[in-house]
Design an enzyme around this catalytic site. Structure first.
Site, PDB file in Angstrom:
ATOM      1  N   CYS A  73      20.141  34.890 153.134  1.00 42.68           N
ATOM      2  CA  CYS A  73      21.690  33.302 153.117  1.00 42.68           C
ATOM      3  C   CYS A  73      22.171  34.281 152.100  1.00 42.68           C
ATOM      4  O   CYS A  73      23.340  34.783 151.825  1.00 42.68           O
ATOM      5  CB  CYS A  73      20.943  32.623 153.632  1.00 42.68           C
ATOM      6  SG  CYS A  73      22.514  31.794 154.719  1.00 42.68           S
ATOM      7  N   GLU A  93      15.846  32.968 157.834  1.00 38.68           N
ATOM      8  CA  GLU A  93      15.693  32.027 156.865  1.00 38.68           C
ATOM      9  C   GLU A  93      14.839  30.924 158.282  1.00 38.68           C
ATOM     10  O   GLU A  93      15.594  30.950 159.034  1.00 38.68           O
ATOM     11  CB  GLU A  93      16.987  31.880 156.492  1.00 38.68           C
ATOM     12  CG  GLU A  93      16.649  30.605 155.425  1.00 38.68           C
ATOM     13  CD  GLU A  93      18.292  29.991 154.651  1.00 38.68           C
ATOM     14  OE1 GLU A  93      17.712  30.118 153.849  1.00 38.68           O
ATOM     15  OE2 GLU A  93      19.081  30.819 155.334  1.00 38.68           O
ATOM     16  N   LYS A 134      14.079  32.255 147.514  1.00 40.20           N
ATOM     17  CA  LYS A 134      15.846  31.890 147.429  1.00 40.20           C
ATOM     18  C   LYS A 134      16.386  31.495 146.676  1.00 40.20           C
ATOM     19  O   LYS A 134      15.567  30.255 145.264  1.00 40.20           O
ATOM     20  CB  LYS A 134      16.143  30.915 148.697  1.00 40.20           C
ATOM     21  CG  LYS A 134      17.507  30.797 148.654  1.00 40.20           C
ATOM     22  CD  LYS A 134      18.159  30.339 149.558  1.00 40.20           C
ATOM     23  CE  LYS A 134      19.318  30.089 150.041  1.00 40.20           C
ATOM     24  NZ  LYS A 134      20.081  29.217 151.491  1.00 40.20           N
TER      25      LYS A 134
END
Length: 270
Positions: A150, A40, A112
């Site tokens: 994440c 990321e 995301k």
């Protein structure tokens, strides 16, 4: 298929971050890797997400992604990396994973879904969540890869949605914020997502001090392979569709489950 895990120590120097990815992709390709995954925010990272992320954001056909596509082409690999994508809002960007093929073409882009508004952080102040919660997968080298970022790792329904969409390898590209128990949680969650879905999980993380490091490839039985420590480094490891199929035959959870991922029962099962 052999794949590479590139554990970076990205900062605010975009050119330096791209140069590190170029070096790591070259090293992984020299060891036979056909796909290399990076964390990321691989192209631009700071300890705290702030207004500068929106300021450096680019479209997926901008200079950063053109450079990443060139790295993939130059080394003949597929490449996945976290970029800061322009969202159309002046004050917020997308936290995006971009995947490129060896020909430089865009294989997939994942924005995301679950933003890190935890531990005193407010990622959503400067980052815009994905407009769609649909799972993002792509096919390469005889395998199907699923993308997550994440904090997404803490939401098992996303991993299940990716496995339902055909993912055999989950790329969890991350910048896992340090803190009490965080390394243990990182390793536990990557293993859990692998075991409960019968698939590989490649947890590719930024190195300290911004993140915890410990990038790891967990196989479908939950066994870790090629775990990195805290240094910036690259490792390569084998993944196999046959292994995924064998584990899913041994534990046929998808055929046996009785609850729908979004609630209620599956047709004909209760």
């Amino acid at each position: 298929m052999r794949m590479g895990l590139g554990q970076l120590e990205s900062g605010t120097d975009i050119a330096a971050n791209l140069a590190a990815m170029d070096r790591f992709a070259a090293a992984a390709a020299a060891e036979g890797a056909r796909l290399v995954a990076f964390p990321e925010y691989a192209s631009y990272e700071k300890k705290v997400v702030d207004a500068s992320f929106a300021a450096v954001a680019e479209p997926l056909d901008g200079p950063v992604c053109i450079a990443l596509a060139g790295i993939a082409q130059r080394h003949g690999v597929a490449l996945v990396a976290g970029v800061v994508e322009a969202s159309g809002e002046p004050d917020r960007a997308y936290n995006t994973l971009a995947a490129f093929g060896p020909d430089g073409g865009l294989l997939a882009a994942y924005r995301k879904i679950h933003l890190f508004d935890a531990q005193g952080f407010s990622e959503s102040r400067f980052i815009k969540p994905a407009p769609s919660a649909e799972p993002v997968v792509f096919d390469f080298g005889g395998l199907t890869f699923g993308l997550m970022t994440c904090y997404d790792l803490r939401f098992p329904e996303l991993a299940r949605g990716l496995s339902d969409a055909g993912a055999e390898v989950l790329l969890a590209c991350s910048s896992w914020v340090p803190g009490e128990h965080k390394v243990r949680q990182w390793l536990s969650l990557t293993a859990a997502r692998a075991i409960e879905n019968g698939m590989y999980v490649a947890g590719v993380c930024q190195a300290p001090p911004i993140s915890v490091g410990h990038s790891v490839l967990v196989d479908p039985m939950g066994v870790p392979h090629a775990e990195l420590g805290t240094d910036s480094a690259v490792a390569t490891v084998e993944v196999s569709a046959d292994t995924v199929a064998a584990v899913r035959r041994q534990f046929p959870m998808f055929r046996q489950r009785r609850l729908h991922p979004h609630g209620g029962s599956l047709p004909g099962q209760l």
